[in-house]
Motif scaffolding. Structure first.
Motif, PDB file in Angstrom:
ATOM      1  N   VAL A 166       0.842  -1.202   0.000  1.00  0.00           N
ATOM      2  CA  VAL A 166       0.000   0.000   0.000  1.00  0.00           C
ATOM      3  C   VAL A 166       0.879   1.256   0.000  1.00  0.00           C
ATOM      4  CG1 VAL A 166      -1.709   1.317   1.317  1.00  0.00           C
ATOM      5  CG2 VAL A 166      -1.986  -1.139   1.023  1.00  0.00           C
ATOM      6  N   MET A 167       1.962   1.230   0.753  1.00  0.00           N
ATOM      7  CA  MET A 167       2.871   2.380   0.758  1.00  0.00           C
ATOM      8  C   MET A 167       3.461   2.616  -0.633  1.00  0.00           C
ATOM      9  SD  MET A 167       4.984   2.102   4.301  1.00  0.00           S
ATOM     10  CE  MET A 167       4.390   2.955   5.743  1.00  0.00           C
ATOM     11  N   ILE A 168       3.906   1.548  -1.254  1.00  0.00           N
ATOM     12  CA  ILE A 168       4.508   1.658  -2.590  1.00  0.00           C
ATOM     13  C   ILE A 168       3.467   2.112  -3.611  1.00  0.00           C
ATOM     14  CG2 ILE A 168       5.552   0.311  -4.458  1.00  0.00           C
ATOM     15  CD1 ILE A 168       6.903  -1.377  -2.144  1.00  0.00           C
ATOM     16  N   GLU A 169       2.265   1.600  -3.496  1.00  0.00           N
ATOM     17  CA  GLU A 169       1.197   1.939  -4.432  1.00  0.00           C
ATOM     18  C   GLU A 169       0.759   3.397  -4.313  1.00  0.00           C
ATOM     19  OE1 GLU A 169      -3.447   0.770  -4.574  1.00  0.00           O
ATOM     20  OE2 GLU A 169      -2.055  -0.928  -4.560  1.00  0.00           O
ATOM     21  N   THR A 170       0.724   3.941  -3.091  1.00  0.00           N
ATOM     22  CA  THR A 170       0.245   5.305  -2.878  1.00  0.00           C
ATOM     23  C   THR A 170       1.345   6.357  -2.986  1.00  0.00           C
ATOM     24  OG1 THR A 170       0.487   5.016  -0.490  1.00  0.00           O
ATOM     25  CG2 THR A 170      -1.702   4.588  -1.429  1.00  0.00           C
ATOM     26  N   ALA A 171       2.592   5.969  -2.914  1.00  0.00           N
ATOM     27  CA  ALA A 171       3.704   6.929  -2.916  1.00  0.00           C
ATOM     28  C   ALA A 171       3.734   7.839  -4.155  1.00  0.00           C
ATOM     29  CB  ALA A 171       5.028   6.197  -2.757  1.00  0.00           C
ATOM     30  N   PRO A 172       3.551   7.339  -5.369  1.00  0.00           N
ATOM     31  CA  PRO A 172       3.636   8.234  -6.532  1.00  0.00           C
ATOM     32  C   PRO A 172       2.626   9.378  -6.509  1.00  0.00           C
ATOM     33  CG  PRO A 172       3.813   5.959  -7.248  1.00  0.00           C
ATOM     34  CD  PRO A 172       3.437   5.935  -5.795  1.00  0.00           C
ATOM     35  N   ALA A 173       1.473   9.176  -5.921  1.00  0.00           N
ATOM     36  CA  ALA A 173       0.475  10.252  -5.829  1.00  0.00           C
ATOM     37  C   ALA A 173       0.952  11.390  -4.931  1.00  0.00           C
ATOM     38  CB  ALA A 173      -0.846   9.698  -5.308  1.00  0.00           C
ATOM     39  N   HIS A 174       1.997  11.135  -4.142  1.00  0.00           N
ATOM     40  CA  HIS A 174       2.540  12.142  -3.242  1.00  0.00           C
ATOM     41  C   HIS A 174       3.946  12.562  -3.665  1.00  0.00           C
ATOM     42  CE1 HIS A 174      -0.900  11.680  -0.619  1.00  0.00           C
ATOM     43  NE2 HIS A 174      -0.815  10.384  -0.906  1.00  0.00           N
ATOM     44  N   GLY A 175       4.269  12.304  -4.925  1.00  0.00           N
ATOM     45  CA  GLY A 175       5.547  12.742  -5.482  1.00  0.00           C
ATOM     46  C   GLY A 175       6.744  11.925  -5.071  1.00  0.00           C
ATOM     47  N   MET A 176       6.523  10.672  -4.680  1.00  0.00           N
ATOM     48  CA  MET A 176       7.631   9.832  -4.213  1.00  0.00           C
ATOM     49  C   MET A 176       7.838   8.637  -5.131  1.00  0.00           C
ATOM     50  SD  MET A 176       7.048   9.910  -0.082  1.00  0.00           S
ATOM     51  CE  MET A 176       5.463   9.148  -0.134  1.00  0.00           C
ATOM     52  N   GLN A 177       9.094   8.238  -5.246  1.00  0.00           N
ATOM     53  CA  GLN A 177       9.466   7.088  -6.061  1.00  0.00           C
ATOM     54  C   GLN A 177      10.240   6.106  -5.181  1.00  0.00           C
ATOM     55  OE1 GLN A 177      12.162   8.168  -9.180  1.00  0.00           O
ATOM     56  NE2 GLN A 177      12.287   6.104  -9.996  1.00  0.00           N
ATOM     57  N   LEU A 178       9.877   4.828  -5.239  1.00  0.00           N
ATOM     58  CA  LEU A 178      10.561   3.810  -4.450  1.00  0.00           C
ATOM     59  C   LEU A 178      11.996   3.655  -4.938  1.00  0.00           C
ATOM     60  CD1 LEU A 178      10.371   1.552  -2.288  1.00  0.00           C
ATOM     61  CD2 LEU A 178       9.764   0.004  -4.158  1.00  0.00           C
ATOM     62  N   MET A 179      12.937   3.699  -3.989  1.00  0.00           N
ATOM     63  CA  MET A 179      14.356   3.572  -4.313  1.00  0.00           C
ATOM     64  C   MET A 179      15.010   2.476  -3.485  1.00  0.00           C
ATOM     65  SD  MET A 179      14.688   5.991  -6.537  1.00  0.00           S
ATOM     66  CE  MET A 179      16.418   6.326  -6.721  1.00  0.00           C
ATOM     67  N   SER A 180      14.268   1.493  -2.981  1.00  0.00           N
ATOM     68  CA  SER A 180      14.847   0.436  -2.151  1.00  0.00           C
ATOM     69  C   SER A 180      16.023  -0.191  -2.871  1.00  0.00           C
ATOM     70  CB  SER A 180      13.809  -0.630  -1.823  1.00  0.00           C
ATOM     71  OG  SER A 180      12.970  -0.182  -0.803  1.00  0.00           O
ATOM     72  N   GLY A 181      16.978  -0.654  -2.086  1.00  0.00           N
ATOM     73  CA  GLY A 181      18.180  -1.232  -2.663  1.00  0.00           C
ATOM     74  C   GLY A 181      19.263  -0.182  -2.866  1.00  0.00           C
ATOM     75  N   VAL A 182      19.106   0.994  -2.256  1.00  0.00           N
ATOM     76  CA  VAL A 182      20.110   2.042  -2.391  1.00  0.00           C
ATOM     77  C   VAL A 182      21.359   1.651  -1.608  1.00  0.00           C
ATOM     78  CG1 VAL A 182      18.413   3.862  -2.741  1.00  0.00           C
ATOM     79  CG2 VAL A 182      19.152   3.337  -0.441  1.00  0.00           C
ATOM     80  N   PRO A 183      22.525   2.178  -1.968  1.00  0.00           N
ATOM     81  CA  PRO A 183      23.744   1.853  -1.226  1.00  0.00           C
ATOM     82  C   PRO A 183      23.588   2.209   0.253  1.00  0.00           C
ATOM     83  CG  PRO A 183      24.262   3.077  -3.212  1.00  0.00           C
ATOM     84  CD  PRO A 183      22.764   3.089  -3.074  1.00  0.00           C
ATOM     85  N   GLY A 184      23.979   1.308   1.115  1.00  0.00           N
ATOM     86  CA  GLY A 184      23.890   1.543   2.549  1.00  0.00           C
ATOM     87  C   GLY A 184      22.503   1.307   3.126  1.00  0.00           C
ATOM     88  N   GLY A 185      21.562   0.869   2.290  1.00  0.00           N
ATOM     89  CA  GLY A 185      20.201   0.626   2.758  1.00  0.00           C
ATOM     90  C   GLY A 185      20.154  -0.551   3.715  1.00  0.00           C
ATOM     91  N   LYS A 186      19.278  -0.457   4.701  1.00  0.00           N
ATOM     92  CA  LYS A 186      19.149  -1.513   5.708  1.00  0.00           C
ATOM     93  C   LYS A 186      17.967  -2.416   5.372  1.00  0.00           C
ATOM     94  CE  LYS A 186      20.978   1.426   9.382  1.00  0.00           C
ATOM     95  NZ  LYS A 186      20.658   2.117  10.630  1.00  0.00           N
ATOM     96  N   PRO A 187      18.055  -3.709   5.691  1.00  0.00           N
ATOM     97  CA  PRO A 187      16.915  -4.604   5.471  1.00  0.00           C
ATOM     98  C   PRO A 187      15.732  -4.191   6.340  1.00  0.00           C
ATOM     99  CG  PRO A 187      18.878  -5.830   6.185  1.00  0.00           C
ATOM    100  CD  PRO A 187      19.204  -4.375   6.243  1.00  0.00           C
ATOM    101  N   GLY A 188      14.512  -4.466   5.887  1.00  0.00           N
ATOM    102  CA  GLY A 188      13.320  -4.115   6.637  1.00  0.00           C
ATOM    103  C   GLY A 188      12.939  -2.653   6.505  1.00  0.00           C
ATOM    104  N   ARG A 189      13.541  -1.982   5.535  1.00  0.00           N
ATOM    105  CA  ARG A 189      13.259  -0.565   5.311  1.00  0.00           C
ATOM    106  C   ARG A 189      12.913  -0.323   3.845  1.00  0.00           C
ATOM    107  NH1 ARG A 189      16.672   3.524   9.012  1.00  0.00           N
ATOM    108  NH2 ARG A 189      16.671   2.283  10.889  1.00  0.00           N
ATOM    109  N   LEU A 190      12.093   0.689   3.647  1.00  0.00           N
ATOM    110  CA  LEU A 190      11.808   1.186   2.314  1.00  0.00           C
ATOM    111  C   LEU A 190      12.395   2.583   2.214  1.00  0.00           C
ATOM    112  CD1 LEU A 190       8.039   0.214   1.851  1.00  0.00           C
ATOM    113  CD2 LEU A 190      10.036  -0.946   0.901  1.00  0.00           C
ATOM    114  N   TYR A 191      12.956   2.900   1.079  1.00  0.00           N
ATOM    115  CA  TYR A 191      13.521   4.216   0.836  1.00  0.00           C
ATOM    116  C   TYR A 191      12.820   4.812  -0.381  1.00  0.00           C
ATOM    117  CZ  TYR A 191      17.219   2.532   3.876  1.00  0.00           C
ATOM    118  OH  TYR A 191      17.915   2.023   4.933  1.00  0.00           O
TER     119      TYR A 191
END
Length: 169
Positions: free
Chosen positions: A80-105
């Motif tokens: 639901v977070m990923i689905e609704t994010a674009p309507a609020h100007g956000m793009q999923l970037m999970s897998g970014v360098p230094g990203g921690k498991p269990g988190r969405l960026y």
């Protein structure tokens, strides 16, 4: 007359830079902050952030709100977070360098000038049948004050998520 022509030229340059995507390369987002959610965590001195976290996990700041909890799985909440994010100007970037498991960026950009903001979500899994919740940290990459833009975006996004999932209890 020269002033008018100068303004027209500057407006033309802005339009070209803004709408061709060049501005995104001129204002790189860098790496996400990888914020630690705990009461003793120091918050940035700049007033360019907002936090949503359950009581007991939130750092001490006036730029925070309690995060909602949901009777759902982490996967459902993430979807639901990923689905609704674009309507609020956000793009999923999970897998970014230094990203921690269990988190969405998420990378958010302001509407006109495309200044980048990072939105980081850490899921808090329930203990034996409890509800799932999360901590969220939204911070502008540039500037010392975001004029409450991260707060406005966060509150609107969470209202959208609660509207789709319904609050727990």
């Amino acid at each position: 007359m020269f002033a008018v022509w100068g303004l027209i030229v500057l407006a033309g340059i802005f339009v070209v830079i803004r709408f061709t995507g060049l501005i995104d390369h001129m204002l790189p987002a860098g790496d996400p902050p990888n914020f630690t959610f705990a009461p003793e965590t120091p918050v940035p001195q700049a007033r360019n952030f907002f936090i949503a976290c359950p009581p007991g996990r939130s750092p001490r700041t006036d730029r925070a709100m309690p995060s909602p909890s949901f009777d759902a799985t982490a996967a459902t909440l993430a979807d639901v977070m990923i689905e609704t994010a674009p309507a609020h100007g956000m793009q999923l970037m999970s897998g970014v360098p230094g990203g921690k498991p269990g988190r969405l960026y998420f990378l958010a950009r302001t509407p006109v000038f495309h200044f980048p903001d990072w939105v980081e979500v850490e899921f808090i899994l329930p203990e034996q049948g409890g509800d799932i919740t999360f901590c969220l940290f939204a911070q502008s990459v540039y500037g010392l004050d975001d004029i409450q833009q991260n707060e406005k975006r966060t509150r609107a996004w969470l209202a959208d998520i609660v509207g789709r999932m319904g609050p727990s209890g």
